[in-house]
Scaffold this motif. Structure first.
Motif, PDB file in Angstrom:
ATOM      1  N   ASP A 290      23.812 117.512   9.643  1.00 16.11           N
ATOM      2  CA  ASP A 290      22.749 117.693   9.549  1.00 16.11           C
ATOM      3  C   ASP A 290      22.079 117.185   7.571  1.00 16.11           C
ATOM      4  O   ASP A 290      22.069 117.757   7.251  1.00 16.11           O
ATOM      5  CB  ASP A 290      20.907 118.955   9.841  1.00 16.11           C
ATOM      6  CG  ASP A 290      20.047 118.896   9.428  1.00 16.11           C
ATOM      7  OD1 ASP A 290      19.683 118.881   8.682  1.00 16.11           O
ATOM      8  OD2 ASP A 290      19.375 120.238  10.295  1.00 16.11           O
TER       9      ASP A 290
ATOM     10  N   ASN B  68      19.565 118.073   6.523  1.00 17.36           N
ATOM     11  CA  ASN B  68      19.076 118.626   5.215  1.00 17.36           C
ATOM     12  C   ASN B  68      20.854 119.871   4.255  1.00 17.36           C
ATOM     13  O   ASN B  68      20.084 120.275   3.801  1.00 17.36           O
ATOM     14  CB  ASN B  68      18.686 119.795   5.940  1.00 17.36           C
ATOM     15  CG  ASN B  68      16.909 119.128   5.767  1.00 17.36           C
ATOM     16  OD1 ASN B  68      15.674 118.594   5.356  1.00 17.36           O
ATOM     17  ND2 ASN B  68      17.026 120.078   7.288  1.00 17.36           N
ATOM     18  N   ASN B  69      21.684 119.417   5.497  1.00 16.62           N
ATOM     19  CA  ASN B  69      22.631 119.579   4.604  1.00 16.62           C
ATOM     20  C   ASN B  69      24.000 118.992   3.999  1.00 16.62           C
ATOM     21  O   ASN B  69      24.767 119.701   3.639  1.00 16.62           O
ATOM     22  CB  ASN B  69      23.336 120.916   5.477  1.00 16.62           C
ATOM     23  CG  ASN B  69      22.646 121.767   6.119  1.00 16.62           C
ATOM     24  OD1 ASN B  69      22.571 122.374   5.795  1.00 16.62           O
ATOM     25  ND2 ASN B  69      23.322 121.875   7.331  1.00 16.62           N
TER      26      ASN B  69
ATOM     27  N   GLY C  88      27.704 124.556  11.488  1.00 23.07           N
ATOM     28  CA  GLY C  88      26.489 124.179  11.900  1.00 23.07           C
ATOM     29  C   GLY C  88      25.766 124.160  10.634  1.00 23.07           C
ATOM     30  O   GLY C  88      24.619 123.622  10.182  1.00 23.07           O
TER      31      GLY C  88
ATOM     32  N   TYR D 271      14.167 112.082  12.876  1.00 17.48           N
ATOM     33  CA  TYR D 271      15.303 112.281  12.150  1.00 17.48           C
ATOM     34  C   TYR D 271      15.314 110.992  11.113  1.00 17.48           C
ATOM     35  O   TYR D 271      16.195 110.237  11.308  1.00 17.48           O
ATOM     36  CB  TYR D 271      15.263 111.032  13.929  1.00 17.48           C
ATOM     37  CG  TYR D 271      16.136 112.205  14.823  1.00 17.48           C
ATOM     38  CD1 TYR D 271      16.245 113.040  15.204  1.00 17.48           C
ATOM     39  CD2 TYR D 271      14.864 111.585  16.354  1.00 17.48           C
ATOM     40  CE1 TYR D 271      16.643 113.394  16.278  1.00 17.48           C
ATOM     41  CE2 TYR D 271      14.562 112.928  17.182  1.00 17.48           C
ATOM     42  CZ  TYR D 271      16.380 114.045  17.042  1.00 17.48           C
ATOM     43  OH  TYR D 271      15.961 114.884  18.104  1.00 17.48           O
TER      44      TYR D 271
END
Length: 532
Positions: A273, A275-276, A246, A90
């Motif tokens: 997320d 990463n996105n 997502g 996280y």
């Protein structure tokens, strides 16, 4: 607290936090405190829920239960392993005494000190690059909060207690994200002109997004780019219309650091997320971004500052974004510089939608040359005129320009949506009915009397590449012809009725009597003046 069925309870609790600060500073300042502390609560509550799940393989009934389990686990030999796992998964770890739950208890017991919260902010910022400087705009030592340590701590404690009423444990990411969006919208309403820096009204966002995502709704790994992203609301709209939300990759740049931080928080609160999330704090025109990794995108959405100043130095003529056009957007009007920047970053099969003032449709000189080049290349796909007074920072009417990178035709669809609104107290509003009507016209791509016109390239060439919407869509409502003989007949009838009523009134006056001579004299004068 009972589970939140919708976002209304959450919104009212969060918004009530603004009341604590409203008398101390204006909305443009206190939005940073309120939104920042709400975001810290989100990080803390999420952390406790996740750590409890790791320890107990279950969801806690209360955050206090989660905190107690966490404290107990840290006494054991697996404490460091637990922290490492949380950091890896996280990106941050919160010590028990720095959780929001702990702060809220301290605030209720009058033992809270703002130093604790400052330490918590610092720890988050240092835990991972994605959180770097995230709370930089929250000055817990500001005299606006009160004079001296105790008063400032008390103000922050009051805010913490109020926001603690928000039940994030039982609110999913969408409800929380929407509540955050609502707050941003409320701040936009309160701050007026300054709101243009961070907020695009939802109706305009919906139209832009629906247009840009059309035909790409089922794409997995959809990439969306906003080089003037503000609070990120426009970018995040893509989630609502994608079948694979997502997997959307978000790219955004924002020059104002406070607003950039707001966008980063907004991403997390919508459950995106890390990463996105590909967000950058910088000047879009002066420094092109992104220049490595992915540089072109399926969707480009933009609501740039209108007719802004920019440097327009000669060196930009060699910049790949502008070099094909031979001229640069004027120094005092950067509209086409923003447009060309966005188009440069659009994939060959993507769609771009940008909001700009109407001047870009007809102004000449360098802008005229750029517009002609775009039209000859078939890049301009549609022009949509919006109602006036939709935005918080300007009352001028604006338009949406839709662009494509490569297509066969050079026709342009013109839509006049200037009358599709409901009048509001401060701003005009477009309802879903108005929005859907615009999208239907866009999808049909054909001429509809008084609403839309599909112009051929020859039509546009005849108009000297002027795209002013009234040249193509005639929305003039012809007034009904007046029947003069009927009008004269009605006038005579009205005169006859007036004469009859006047005669009856005088008859009534003649029946009146009085013993007072003055009164009778005045009455007779009135009858005489009425000409009967």
């Amino acid at each position: 607290m009972a589970e939140v069925e919708n976002g209304k309870d959450l919104i009212s609790v969060l918004w009530s936090g603004a009341d604590i600060l409203r008398s101390k500073m204006d909305a443009n300042e206190y939005k940073n405190y309120l939104l920042g502390i709400v975001f810290y609560k989100y990080l803390s509550d999420s952390f406790l829920i996740k750590v409890y799940d790791l320890i107990c393989d279950a969801r806690p009934q209360t955050l206090k239960e989660a905190l107690d389990a966490y404290v107990e686990e840290l006494k054991g030999e697996d404490a460091e392993e637990l922290k490492k796992e949380m950091q890896d998964q996280y990106h941050y770890v919160i010590e028990p005494e720095l959780t929001y739950t702990y702060f809220a208890d301290a605030a209720r017991n009058n033992s809270f000190n703002r130093e604790q919260l400052q330490k918590a902010f610092n720890n988050i910022e240092q835990s991972d690059q994605i959180f770097a400087d995230l709370f930089a705009d929250i000055d817990l030592y500001s005299n606006r909060l009160g004079t001296g340590d105790q008063k400032q701590s008390d103000t922050v404690a009051s805010l913490i207690k109020e926001i603690d009423k928000a039940d994030l444990l039982n609110s999913d990411a969408e409800i929380l994200g929407n509540a955050y969006e609502f707050l941003i919208g409320q701040f936009a309403s309160e701050t007026g002109k300054k709101a243009g820096e961070f907020y695009t009204p939802q109706a305009v966002s919906k139209i832009l997004t629906k247009i840009a995502i059309a035909g790409q709704e089922d794409k997995t790994g959809l990439s969306v780019y906003d080089p003037c992203m503000g609070s990120g609301s426009l970018l995040l709209n893509a989630k609502k219309y994608s079948s694979a939300p997502g997997y959307i990759k978000y790219y955004g740049q924002e020059m104002n650091t406070s607003t950039y931080n707001l966008a980063r928080m907004n991403m997390f609160l919508h459950g995106v997320d890390p990463n996105n999330q590909h967000l950058n704090n910088g000047d879009t025109l002066d420094g092109d971004w992104p220049t490595d990794e992915e540089t072109d995108f399926n969707m480009v959405l933009m609501n740039p500052p209108y007719s802004a100043n920019w440097s327009a130095t000669a060196g930009f003529l060699q910049d790949e974004r502008f070099s094909d056009y031979g001229v640069l957007a004027p120094k005092s009007k950067a509209d086409y510089a923003f447009l060309l920047h966005g188009l440069y970053h659009l994939k060959s099969n993507g769609t771009m939608a940008i909001v700009l003032p109407h001047g870009v449709l007809f102004r000449g000189a360098a802008e005229g040359k750029i517009r002609e080049k775009l039209l000859r290349s078939g890049n301009i796909y549609a022009v949509i005129g919006l109602p006036a007074n939709l935005f918080y920072n300007t009352s001028i009417p604006t338009c949406i320009i839709v662009l494509k990178k490569h297509r066969d035709g050079r026709d342009v669809l013109f839509i006049d949506a200037s009358k599709k609104f409901n009048k509001g107290k401060k701003q005009n509003e477009m309802t879903d009915e108005h929005i859907n009507a615009v999208i239907d016209l866009y999808s049909q791509r054909k001429t509809v009397e008084k609403e839309a016109y599909l112009a051929s390239f020859e039509d546009i060439e005849k108009n000297d590449f002027n795209l002013n919407i009234p040249r193509y869509v005639d929305n003039f409502e012809k007034e009904e012809e007046v029947d003069l003989s009927a009008l004269l007949s009605d006038m005579k009838k009205t005169d006859d009725e007036l004469e009859q009523v006047q005669g009856e009134f005088v008859s009534l006056l003649k029946e009146l009597t009085s013993t007072d001579e003055t009164t009778m004299s005045l009455l007779n004068d009135l009858i005489e003046k009425m000409g009967v």
